[in-house]
Design a protein around this motif. Structure first.
Motif, PDB file in Angstrom:
ATOM      1  N   ILE A  11      -2.809  58.980 -47.804  1.00  0.00           N
ATOM      2  CA  ILE A  11      -3.820  58.474 -48.729  1.00  0.00           C
ATOM      3  C   ILE A  11      -3.705  59.281 -50.019  1.00  0.00           C
ATOM      4  N   ILE A  12      -3.583  58.589 -51.152  1.00  0.00           N
ATOM      5  CA  ILE A  12      -3.499  59.251 -52.455  1.00  0.00           C
ATOM      6  C   ILE A  12      -4.711  58.867 -53.280  1.00  0.00           C
ATOM      7  N   VAL A  13      -5.421  59.857 -53.801  1.00  0.00           N
ATOM      8  CA  VAL A  13      -6.571  59.613 -54.668  1.00  0.00           C
ATOM      9  C   VAL A  13      -6.122  59.786 -56.111  1.00  0.00           C
ATOM     10  N   GLY A  14      -6.087  58.687 -56.851  1.00  0.00           N
ATOM     11  CA  GLY A  14      -5.701  58.737 -58.253  1.00  0.00           C
ATOM     12  C   GLY A  14      -4.379  58.038 -58.519  1.00  0.00           C
ATOM     13  N   ALA A  15      -4.405  57.040 -59.411  1.00  0.00           N
ATOM     14  CA  ALA A  15      -3.187  56.323 -59.799  1.00  0.00           C
ATOM     15  C   ALA A  15      -2.748  56.753 -61.189  1.00  0.00           C
ATOM     16  N   GLY A  16      -2.939  58.039 -61.483  1.00  0.00           N
ATOM     17  CA  GLY A  16      -2.401  58.599 -62.713  1.00  0.00           C
ATOM     18  C   GLY A  16      -0.963  59.035 -62.479  1.00  0.00           C
ATOM     19  N   ILE A  17      -0.434  59.820 -63.389  1.00  0.00           N
ATOM     20  CA  ILE A  17       0.981  60.171 -63.297  1.00  0.00           C
ATOM     21  C   ILE A  17       1.287  61.022 -62.059  1.00  0.00           C
ATOM     22  N   ALA A  18       0.328  61.869 -61.629  1.00  0.00           N
ATOM     23  CA  ALA A  18       0.543  62.684 -60.434  1.00  0.00           C
ATOM     24  C   ALA A  18       0.574  61.818 -59.181  1.00  0.00           C
TER      25      ALA A  18
END
Length: 237
Positions: A11-18
């Motif tokens: 699970i990834i929180v955040g669809a920014g560059i990271a």
């Protein structure tokens, strides 16, 4: 009120560059990935879209092309001079050393593999005024600035051979809480911003928090303003 549950390997929180970079790396494995982001689909990439796209690298081909003799040792001396570490800055110093040692291999060369190119000149910033700063130019500017950097990585991610079967992105899904079991993070929970009646939870073997800092929230910037800087200015960019 509805309650939706998601499950994935990561699970990834955040669809920014990271978050995009993390997903791009993980897609080379057989992991199922879900990215949650509070913003709309059109704003994928986050604040990096508005950046100038400058990155600190050490001893790159561009530097050598201009006859610069850079090294990790010299860069670390410069970094410490600019950082002005004290005895309390244990983890800050660890992170700084790690970055200096690995930024070129894991940053410059990795980005080149993704099709990212740089202006054929290296910029010289943070030279230091009252203390030591960079003694060589080290800031590499992305051709097309941050916007092009983000778009290239998004395209790579969405066109990855495993993307259709292993990647899901949930936009307008705000994360409110990190779920713990004893001393281990097991998931997250939040709200669907398109339908506030829809609450959701997501569980995974690994949870990556890639939501950036508080820089995009001016209220929080004011709340946690460093007192030594005086009163926060009326306008904060």
């Amino acid at each position: 009120m509805t309650h939706t549950q998601f499950k994935a390997d990561v699970i990834i929180v955040g669809a920014g560059i990271a978050g995009i970079t993390a997903a791009l790396e993980l897609l080379d494995s057989d992991k199922k990935i879900i990215i949650f982001d509070r913003d709309v689909k059109e704003n994928i990439g986050g604040l990096a879209n508005w950046s100038f796209g400058g990155m600190f690298f050490v001893n790159t081909p561009l530097q050598r092309m201009f006859g610069m003799k850079d090294s990790k040792e010299l860069a670390w001396e410069d970094w410490q001079g600019a950082a002005q570490y004290d005895e309390k800055d244990y983890w800050q110093k660890k992170w700084g050393k790690k970055y200096v040692d690995e930024c070129t291999e894991k940053g410059y060369y990795w980005l080149k593999k993704q099709g990212v190119s740089f202006f054929p000149i290296v910029h010289w910033v943070e030279r230091g005024w009252h203390f030591r700063g960079n003694t060589l130019p080290r800031f590499h500017m992305v051709w097309g600035t941050g916007k092009d950097l983000v778009q290239k990585l998004i395209k790579k991610m969405l066109n990855h051979p495993n993307a259709k079967t292993h990647l899901e992105i949930k936009f307008e899904h705000l994360v409110d809480e990190i779920l713990m079991e004893k001393d281990r993070v097991i998931g997250i929970k939040g709200r669907d911003l398109k339908n506030h009646e829809n609450l959701w939870e997501a569980y995974g073997e690994h949870i990556i928090i890639a939501s950036g800092g508080i820089g995009g929230n001016i209220q929080k910037v004011r709340k946690y303003w460093i007192t030594e800087f005086g009163t926060p200015p009326e306008i904060i960019l």
